[in-house]
Scaffold this active site. Structure first.
Site, PDB file in Angstrom:
ATOM      1  N   GLU A 110       0.852  -1.193   0.000  1.00 16.13           N
ATOM      2  CA  GLU A 110       0.000   0.000   0.000  1.00 16.13           C
ATOM      3  C   GLU A 110       0.884   1.238   0.000  1.00 16.13           C
ATOM      4  OE1 GLU A 110      -2.970   0.457   3.017  1.00 16.13           O
ATOM      5  OE2 GLU A 110      -3.626   2.366   2.161  1.00 16.13           O
ATOM      6  N   ASP A 165      10.290   6.915   0.725  1.00 11.54           N
ATOM      7  CA  ASP A 165       9.685   7.018  -0.607  1.00 11.54           C
ATOM      8  C   ASP A 165       9.377   5.618  -1.147  1.00 11.54           C
ATOM      9  OD1 ASP A 165       9.110   7.374  -3.324  1.00 11.54           O
ATOM     10  OD2 ASP A 165      10.438   9.104  -3.479  1.00 11.54           O
ATOM     11  N   ASP A 168      -2.116  11.682  -4.906  1.00 15.46           N
ATOM     12  CA  ASP A 168      -1.883  12.760  -5.851  1.00 15.46           C
ATOM     13  C   ASP A 168      -2.755  13.996  -5.705  1.00 15.46           C
ATOM     14  OD1 ASP A 168       0.141  11.289  -6.975  1.00 15.46           O
ATOM     15  OD2 ASP A 168      -1.203  10.254  -8.350  1.00 15.46           O
ATOM     16  N   LYS A 207      -2.694  20.925 -10.335  1.00 12.52           N
ATOM     17  CA  LYS A 207      -2.145  21.886 -11.295  1.00 12.52           C
ATOM     18  C   LYS A 207      -1.273  21.177 -12.330  1.00 12.52           C
ATOM     19  CE  LYS A 207      -2.070  25.738  -8.093  1.00 12.52           C
ATOM     20  NZ  LYS A 207      -1.266  26.448  -7.115  1.00 12.52           N
TER      21      LYS A 207
END
Ligand SMILES: C[S@@+](CC[C@H](N)C(=O)[O-])C[C@H]1O[C@@H](n2cnc3c(N)ncnc32)[C@H](O)[C@@H]1O
Length: 163
Positions: A62, A114, A136, A140
């Site tokens: 996950e 990360d 996310d 933009k």
């Protein structure tokens, strides 16, 4: 050294965020991290997922587990699979560790750092599933390069999924 000699800044899919931890979360982090935690930056070679759990089972990764409530609920309802949650937000990691203990989950591990670095260190075909919920927050156009869900990342994830 000139500016052009400097390594290009790494594009990250997350913003480091601050956040307060409750006493309960801080306590869970201190006590449970040694048994359940993996620091991705400390990996110095390939990651063997089975070694994290001490036994083999289908593995769900996950990415961005947030506060961990969904992870803990899924892992509790699906004890025959392993869940490896990845997050950079320390209070979220601590909260999930607290839930792991409260629900008596032996099929959850928590990685800090990360997720894309972790996936790169994993062997091909080692994952049963990849979960990514509400990723996310990058609406933009100039931030689209930060999205997890973009072709290069999806190709990387696909390579680690079992056929
Ligand atoms: C919009 S939040 C969603 C959290 C959770 N999935 C939920 O539904 O509540 C996205 C989460 O992904 C995490 N994240 C984003 N990119 C990441 C990465 N490359 N590695 C680990 N965590 C990441 C962020 O820290 C953030 O907590």
């Amino acid at each position: 050294m000139t500016l052009t000699d400097l390594p290009a800044a790494r594009i990250r899919t997350f913003h480091p965020r601050r956040g307060r931890m409750s006493d309960r979360q801080r306590d869970a982090l201190e006590r449970l991290w040694p048994a359940y935690g993996l620091r991705i930056a400390a990996l110095d070679g390939p990651c063997d997922p089975a070694a994290l759990f001490g036994r083999r089972a289908p593995l769900v990764l996950e990415i961005g587990s947030g506060m961990g409530d969904a992870t803990a609920a899924m892992a509790a309802a699906d004890r025959d699979r392993h869940y490896l949650a990845v997050e950079v937000h320390t209070p979220g990691i601590a909260n999930l560790l607290d839930l792991v203990e409260r629900h008596g989950l032996d099929n959850v591990r928590v990685a800090e750092g990360d997720a894309l670095d972790l996936v790169r260190a994993m062997p091909e075909g080692c994952l049963d599933a990849v979960h990514v919920y509400f990723p996310d927050p990058w609406p933009k156009t100039r931030h689209h390069k930060r999205r997890i869900i973009q072709p290069a990342h999806v190709a990387l994830l696909r390579s680690r999924l079992a056929p």
